[in-house]
Write a protein that holds these residues in place. Structure first.
Motif, PDB file in Angstrom:
ATOM      1  N   ALA A 267       0.625  -1.206   0.112  1.00  0.00           N
ATOM      2  CA  ALA A 267      -0.108  -0.086   0.014  1.00  0.00           C
ATOM      3  C   ALA A 267       0.794   1.502   0.060  1.00  0.00           C
ATOM      4  CB  ALA A 267      -0.782   0.040   1.143  1.00  0.00           C
ATOM      5  N   GLN A 268       1.857   1.380   0.880  1.00  0.00           N
ATOM      6  CA  GLN A 268       2.792   2.552   0.976  1.00  0.00           C
ATOM      7  C   GLN A 268       3.491   2.704  -0.241  1.00  0.00           C
ATOM      8  OE1 GLN A 268       4.972   1.526   4.437  1.00  0.00           O
ATOM      9  NE2 GLN A 268       3.512   2.125   5.781  1.00  0.00           N
ATOM     10  N   ARG A 269       4.178   1.669  -0.853  1.00  0.00           N
ATOM     11  CA  ARG A 269       4.997   1.784  -2.144  1.00  0.00           C
ATOM     12  C   ARG A 269       4.163   2.188  -3.210  1.00  0.00           C
ATOM     13  NH1 ARG A 269       9.879  -0.749  -2.863  1.00  0.00           N
ATOM     14  NH2 ARG A 269      10.909  -1.465  -0.941  1.00  0.00           N
ATOM     15  N   LEU A 270       2.903   1.624  -3.576  1.00  0.00           N
ATOM     16  CA  LEU A 270       1.858   1.926  -4.556  1.00  0.00           C
ATOM     17  C   LEU A 270       1.555   3.510  -4.513  1.00  0.00           C
ATOM     18  CD1 LEU A 270      -0.462  -1.092  -5.158  1.00  0.00           C
ATOM     19  CD2 LEU A 270       0.993   0.217  -6.838  1.00  0.00           C
ATOM     20  N   TYR A 271       1.226   3.880  -3.250  1.00  0.00           N
ATOM     21  CA  TYR A 271       0.844   5.304  -3.119  1.00  0.00           C
ATOM     22  C   TYR A 271       2.000   6.364  -3.386  1.00  0.00           C
ATOM     23  CZ  TYR A 271      -3.368   5.647  -0.487  1.00  0.00           C
ATOM     24  OH  TYR A 271      -4.979   5.733   0.197  1.00  0.00           O
ATOM     25  N   ALA A 272       3.302   6.036  -2.668  1.00  0.00           N
ATOM     26  CA  ALA A 272       4.360   6.947  -3.015  1.00  0.00           C
ATOM     27  C   ALA A 272       4.770   6.707  -4.425  1.00  0.00           C
ATOM     28  CB  ALA A 272       5.479   6.288  -2.159  1.00  0.00           C
ATOM     29  N   CYS A 299      -1.384   0.391   9.036  1.00  0.00           N
ATOM     30  CA  CYS A 299      -0.317   0.861   7.732  1.00  0.00           C
ATOM     31  C   CYS A 299      -0.100   2.214   7.976  1.00  0.00           C
ATOM     32  CB  CYS A 299      -1.045   0.538   6.393  1.00  0.00           C
ATOM     33  SG  CYS A 299      -1.309  -1.250   6.346  1.00  0.00           S
ATOM     34  N   PHE A 300      -1.020   3.156   8.460  1.00  0.00           N
ATOM     35  CA  PHE A 300      -0.537   4.808   8.305  1.00  0.00           C
ATOM     36  C   PHE A 300      -0.979   5.029   9.817  1.00  0.00           C
ATOM     37  CE2 PHE A 300      -1.764   3.271   3.924  1.00  0.00           C
ATOM     38  CZ  PHE A 300      -0.828   3.715   3.408  1.00  0.00           C
ATOM     39  N   LYS A 301      -0.426   6.386  10.126  1.00  0.00           N
ATOM     40  CA  LYS A 301      -0.819   7.055  11.436  1.00  0.00           C
ATOM     41  C   LYS A 301      -0.824   8.504  10.966  1.00  0.00           C
ATOM     42  CE  LYS A 301      -0.302   3.526  13.904  1.00  0.00           C
ATOM     43  NZ  LYS A 301      -1.391   2.875  14.687  1.00  0.00           N
TER      44      LYS A 301
END
Length: 333
Positions: A267-272, A299-301
């Motif tokens: 999720a983080q890599r796709l977003y970034a 996954c996120f804060k």
């Protein structure tokens, strides 16, 4: 989760580095990106659209705090940029390259460029204490708009009322109607109203119910983007998925499913990756950190500075997005 990255003053051209909430080792690489155009730091004061990881040595980790010292290759490169530019640093663990985390950099006023050292060396000892460079001039600060006191002139408004005597209109004799004519009028009016009511019921309710609304077509996702096919190598999965050139809605759906299944790295890599050029994904990425829209997940804060960074990135590619403008105005107060 977003790291809290801070640079604090140490010596001209050198700063103390601190990244909180780091769960990796002390052997790291760094990727530095500015929000102005999405470019990455290539070398001293050199920026490029291509990613460039920098090996950083002499770091230590204690209680999820990554600390060390950073030299002029980074400090001078950041301080030479315009004051309104923000920077995102991504950190990659050399011992586990699948673990990447990052955050927006907070630069203290005490951080000085290496040119401040040259200035000190050029002055006599008795003048150095007098001509110390103002840290604010070499720091990234926010512009403040001076308050302007406005004076207003009041004027009294006079209202003139002119009394007018009401005009007396003589009553005209009302013609009498026959009782039969009145009854017929009422009956015809009722029939017209009943007919209109039946017609409205047919078109608004019966006709709509007899013709069911076609279902919304589902977003098509290729097999290479199916999370069930994701191996332990998240980076390979993402690369193979993006090779199929999925549409924006498909990418958003993959990110949403990755969050639900706690595949946070995907999720983080796709977003970034996609938020750099896609304003819609950048806006959604910012909302992941925006306290107003944040929903608790693993996954996120919530993080104000990171939300601002990605809202600004979204606005770079879609300058007319009023929602993003409003959120930036609110968060930057």
């Amino acid at each position: 989760m977003a790291l809290r990255i801070e640079l604090d003053g140490y010596k001209p051209g050198i700063a103390k580095f601190l990244a909180q909430k780091w769960s990796g080792s002390s052997e790291i690489d760094m990727l530095i990106q500015r929000n102005q155009d999405g470019y990455y730091l290539l070398g001293l004061n050199q920026w490029s659209p291509e990613k460039n990881w920098h090996a950083v040595e002499n770091m230590s980790v204690d209680n999820e705090q990554l600390t060390g010292q950073i030299g002029e290759w980074l400090i001078d490169s950041l301080l030479s940029q315009e004051s309104q530019i923000r920077f995102l640093i991504q950190i990659r663990d050399k011992q586990n390259e699948n673990y990447v985390d990052g955050g927006v950099v907070s630069i203290a006023d005490s951080v000085l460029a290496s040119t401040a050292l040259n200035l000190q060396a050029a002055l006599p000892n008795d003048e150095q204490t007098i001509a110390q460079p103002d840290p604010v001039s070499d720091s990234i600060i926010e512009d403040q708009t001076p308050l302007i006191e406005e004076s207003s002139l009041g004027a009294e408004n006079e209202t003139f009322a002119e009394s007018i005597e009401p005009e007396i209109i003589p009553e005209e004799p009302v013609k009498s109607r026959s009782r039969l004519g009145l009854i017929m009028t009422i009956i015809i009016g009722c029939m017209v109203l009943i007919g209109l009511g039946m017609a409205a019921w047919y078109f608004l309710f019966y006709k709509n119910q007899s013709q069911p609304t076609p279902p919304t077509p589902a977003v098509q996702i290729s097999g290479q983007c199916n999370l069930n096919n994701a191996s332990t190598d998240d980076l390979t999965f993402i690369q193979q998925c993006l090779q199929t050139k999925p549409e924006t809605d498909a990418i958003i759906q993959i990110i949403t499913e990755a969050k639900k299944n706690e595949k946070c790295n995907i999720a983080q890599r796709l977003y970034a990756n996609q938020a750099q050029t896609n304003p819609k994904i950048a806006m959604l990425y910012a909302k992941e950190y925006d306290e107003k829209y944040y929903e608790a997940n693993n996954c996120f804060k919530a993080d104000k500075e990171t939300a601002i960074y990605w809202y600004e990135t979204s606005l770079t590619n879609d300058a007319n997005n009023t929602f993003v403008k409003d959120r930036l105005t609110e968060l930057q107060k």
